[in-house]
Scaffold this motif. Structure first.
Motif, PDB file in Angstrom:
ATOM      1  N   THR A   1       0.889  -1.065  -0.074  1.00 34.01           N
ATOM      2  CA  THR A   1      -0.129   0.041   0.153  1.00 34.01           C
ATOM      3  C   THR A   1       0.907   1.456   0.035  1.00 34.01           C
ATOM      4  O   THR A   1       0.505   2.177  -0.807  1.00 34.01           O
ATOM      5  CB  THR A   1      -1.046  -0.039   1.141  1.00 34.01           C
ATOM      6  OG1 THR A   1      -1.745  -1.203   1.360  1.00 34.01           O
ATOM      7  CG2 THR A   1      -1.773   1.313   1.049  1.00 34.01           C
TER       8      THR A   1
ATOM      9  N   THR B   1      -3.916   7.633  -8.719  1.00 30.31           N
ATOM     10  CA  THR B   1      -4.765   6.621  -7.731  1.00 30.31           C
ATOM     11  C   THR B   1      -4.079   5.698  -7.462  1.00 30.31           C
ATOM     12  O   THR B   1      -3.523   4.921  -8.268  1.00 30.31           O
ATOM     13  CB  THR B   1      -6.109   6.838  -8.088  1.00 30.31           C
ATOM     14  OG1 THR B   1      -6.438   5.786  -9.135  1.00 30.31           O
ATOM     15  CG2 THR B   1      -6.965   8.181  -8.242  1.00 30.31           C
TER      16      THR B   1
ATOM     17  N   THR C   1      -5.598   2.697  -7.237  1.00 36.63           N
ATOM     18  CA  THR C   1      -6.061   1.697  -8.054  1.00 36.63           C
ATOM     19  C   THR C   1      -5.532   1.730  -9.398  1.00 36.63           C
ATOM     20  O   THR C   1      -4.994   0.585  -9.849  1.00 36.63           O
ATOM     21  CB  THR C   1      -7.592   1.815  -8.131  1.00 36.63           C
ATOM     22  OG1 THR C   1      -8.252   1.720  -6.743  1.00 36.63           O
ATOM     23  CG2 THR C   1      -8.308   0.811  -9.143  1.00 36.63           C
ATOM     24  N   ARG C   2      -5.195   2.761 -10.082  1.00 40.59           N
ATOM     25  CA  ARG C   2      -4.533   2.996 -11.324  1.00 40.59           C
ATOM     26  C   ARG C   2      -3.145   2.392 -11.202  1.00 40.59           C
ATOM     27  O   ARG C   2      -2.633   1.758 -12.199  1.00 40.59           O
ATOM     28  CB  ARG C   2      -4.580   4.412 -11.792  1.00 40.59           C
ATOM     29  CG  ARG C   2      -6.010   4.786 -12.188  1.00 40.59           C
ATOM     30  CD  ARG C   2      -5.826   6.137 -12.636  1.00 40.59           C
ATOM     31  NE  ARG C   2      -7.208   6.646 -13.049  1.00 40.59           N
ATOM     32  CZ  ARG C   2      -7.765   8.192 -13.166  1.00 40.59           C
ATOM     33  NH1 ARG C   2      -6.590   8.891 -13.134  1.00 40.59           N
ATOM     34  NH2 ARG C   2      -8.941   8.439 -13.690  1.00 40.59           N
TER      35      ARG C   2
ATOM     36  N   VAL D   1      -3.363  -1.181 -11.085  1.00 43.64           N
ATOM     37  CA  VAL D   1      -3.582  -2.011 -12.371  1.00 43.64           C
ATOM     38  C   VAL D   1      -2.375  -2.065 -13.451  1.00 43.64           C
ATOM     39  O   VAL D   1      -2.049  -2.997 -14.124  1.00 43.64           O
ATOM     40  CB  VAL D   1      -4.866  -1.301 -13.168  1.00 43.64           C
ATOM     41  CG1 VAL D   1      -5.217  -1.838 -14.679  1.00 43.64           C
ATOM     42  CG2 VAL D   1      -6.113  -1.411 -12.065  1.00 43.64           C
TER      43      VAL D   1
END
Length: 604
Positions: free
Chosen positions: A452, A465, A467-468, A471
């Motif tokens: 994290t 972000t 999340t991006r 991914v």
């Protein structure tokens, strides 16, 4: 002139046969040993760290080796004082660290090579610190074989490196090394003193932490402790082939036999009533008599100055072993055990601490591993290695803020590859060290916090972000346990395979056997990077102007200092960056120009 491998092999053979060593000092005249020492030292981070003067690995040459050998021949070589700095310890205190000069590091490594070759075959198999093909995991693997241990005796020598008695050290060396010139050289190394805030201080005892030869000297010194435990304590506190049968256990076994005889039971299904309850009771009792006076076991392992003994017997005898150990260290080696770290711990109800692990003996009466109808409890008495809870807390703390994972602002200026590489290396080192632990799965907390924090750092860098970023960098790799998710960053290279930095990809499953990959003292020939450097140095060709003659090695601390771009980048830096080398073999004139010094004018 003998090559270095032949010299070391002869010393190993003398060590195996227990023969004395009477011409060790003469080996210091062999330039091949210094080249081997240089090959092993030049890539270390400390090679470019100066001591009390500006001398570092930069400027290394065969001329420097010849000058050292000339000083050795006439017994004029003197070790300089070390520069003392302090590094923080876990308990808040500071540990002194000595920074020798480059020449002293080189000579110290040659001394270490000679001493290690002779003494390594003589060392105890129970010693694991600072030895080739041994380490923390081999020491822990040995502890894992101590089934049935009742008490752990933890021993930690107080200020071991700083308390070694010089006279006792020379006497121990003199038992086998019958060469006064070599002993005087070692004595000069030990008593060179240190500079702290540019004030000279004498070293009346101890070996400098940071000294190249200090680990092997401490092992030679503490080998006396290993021999005392092996030849005195272990024979005295080890007796009996096995424990006598526990009377209570035998009584229950006899009752089961009588019930089966009354009911004519000869195996198969449908046991007589009452047998099931008795077998449950049998599992709660030890099969051997815990108080058997004819059975004792004492086991021992040492890593550097940390010792651990496992004892099967009463606590009073365990305390007696602890006192005898402390008395031997005090009387024979002039060392003291740290009272706050020397403990007698019950193996089943408490955990001992050794090499960052918690160690305990299992006691699981309900676990049956040899068939549904067996009464054996093979898990009982087995040693468990555990990850301490405070380790998990300490390893997650640098990545936390207000109880949550946070990004690291000082890393946002780095590339994605460098960020993933830094996080991945720290996580990989921690996990690989604790893979032998039975509860290694608990490191999933560390994995989540570090992951994290890494994704937040990448998100802060790109103003994106989490999340991006996840991914973008997420991928799946193949492991022996099957496909596993990890996070990668790559740097493409023309005509070459891309550089890959990886975080994760290590299944958190116990791995009892962890292989050690120590680098052996490879021959001084072409092949590995260090051997290539020696070959380039011996070729005596300047890699800038192509002149032949006396050459030196220009060395930088890291390749990062060569990353400047533009036309202003000097030729030597561009050449080193293209070859991805921290070293460049140049003539003295080119070397002076690299450092911006005026060339030396020839005498007319």
């Amino acid at each position: 002139m003998q090559n270095a491998e032949t010299v070391l092999e002869v010393l190993r053979e003398r060590g195996r046969r227990g023969l004395p060593c009477d011409e060790l000092y003469r080996q210091l005249f062999n330039p091949n040993l210094y080249l081997m020492a240089y090959r092993r030292l030049y890539s270390n981070q400390g090679a470019m760290t100066p001591g009390v003067c500006d001398e570092t690995a930069d400027g290394m040459s065969e001329d420097k080796i010849r000058s050292i050998i000339d000083a050795m021949r006439h017994e004029r070589y003197r070790f300089q004082s070390v520069r003392r700095v302090y590094i923080p310890k876990k308990n808040g205190k500071k540990r002194p660290l000595g920074m020798p000069t480059w020449s002293d590091k080189l000579v110290g490594e040659v001394v270490r090579l000679l001493l290690e070759a002779y003494y390594e075959p003589r060392f105890s198999d129970r010693s694991h610190g600072f030895r080739p093909q041994r380490g923390c995991h081999t020491a822990l693997a040995e502890v894992g074989r101590w089934k049935g241990t009742t008490w752990f005796i933890e021993g930690d020598i107080s200020d071991c490196f700083g308390s070694l008695n010089h006279d006792r050290m020379l006497a121990i060396l003199g038992d086998k090394i019958q060469d006064n010139r070599f002993l005087r050289l070692v004595n000069g190394m030990l008593q060179a003193g240190y500079l702290e805030e540019w004030e000279w201080n004498a070293t009346l005892s101890g070996a400098p932490q940071g000294g190249v030869a200090s680990p092997i000297l401490s092992n030679i010194y503490l080998d006396r402790l290993d021999r005392f435990v092996e030849t005195v304590l272990i024979p005295e506190y080890t007796r009996g082939v096995g424990k006598v049968r526990n009377p209570a256990y035998r009584e229950v076994e006899n009752e089961i036999w009588r019930i089966r005889q009354r009911h004519g039971y000869h195996g198969g299904t449908g046991e007589p009533p009452g047998v099931r309850e008795l077998r449950k009771k049998l599992r709660t009792l030890p099969s051997g008599d815990p108080q058997d006076p004819g059975y004792r076991r004492l086991r021992y392992v040492r890593y550097a100055d940390d010792t651990l003994l496992g004892f099967t017997g009463p606590k009073a005898e365990a305390e007696e072993i602890k006192q005898r150990l402390a008395q031997f260290l005090r009387d024979d080696l002039q060392l003291e055990l740290a009272q706050d770290k020397t403990l007698v711990t019950h193996a089943r109800t408490s955990c001992a601490r050794f090499l960052g692990y918690e160690i305990a003996a299992q006691h699981i009466n309900t676990k049956i591993t040899r068939g549904s109808r067996a009464v054996y409890r093979s898990a009982n008495g087995n040693i468990r290695l555990l990850v301490p809870r405070d380790v998990i807390k300490a390893k997650t703390a640098p990545y936390m803020k207000h109880g949550k994972p946070e990004h690291l602002p000082h890393l946002t200026n780095l590339s994605d590859f460098d960020i993933v590489s830094l996080f991945g290396a720290q996580y990989r080192g921690l996990v690989n060290y604790y893979l032998p632990a039975a509860n290694v799965y608990r490191l999933d907390r560390v994995q989540w916090v570090m992951l994290t924090s890494m994704l937040k750092t990448l998100a802060a860098k790109h103003r994106s972000t989490v999340t991006r970023m996840a991914v973008k960098h997420m991928t799946t790799i193949a492991t022996p346990q099957g496909p596993y998710r990890c996070f990668e960053a790559q740097v493409e290279r023309a005509g070459k395979r891309p550089l890959v930095a990886r975080f994760g990809g290590i299944p958190l499953r116990q791995r009892r056997l962890v292989a050690l990959d120590d680098r052996p003292p490879a021959p001084l020939s072409r092949g590995k990077a260090g051997s290539q450097l020696i070959h380039r140095l011996r070729a005596r060709r300047c890699e800038l102007c192509d002149d032949r003659g006396q050459v030196e090695v220009h060395q930088v601390r890291s390749l990062a200092v060569l990353t400047r771009t533009g036309r202003s980048q000097p030729t030597w830096a561009r050449l080193m960056a293209e070859r991805r080398r921290k070293t460049l073999v140049v003539c003295s004139q080119c070397h002076r120009s690299i450092h911006g010094r005026p060339p030396v004018k020839a005498n007319t």
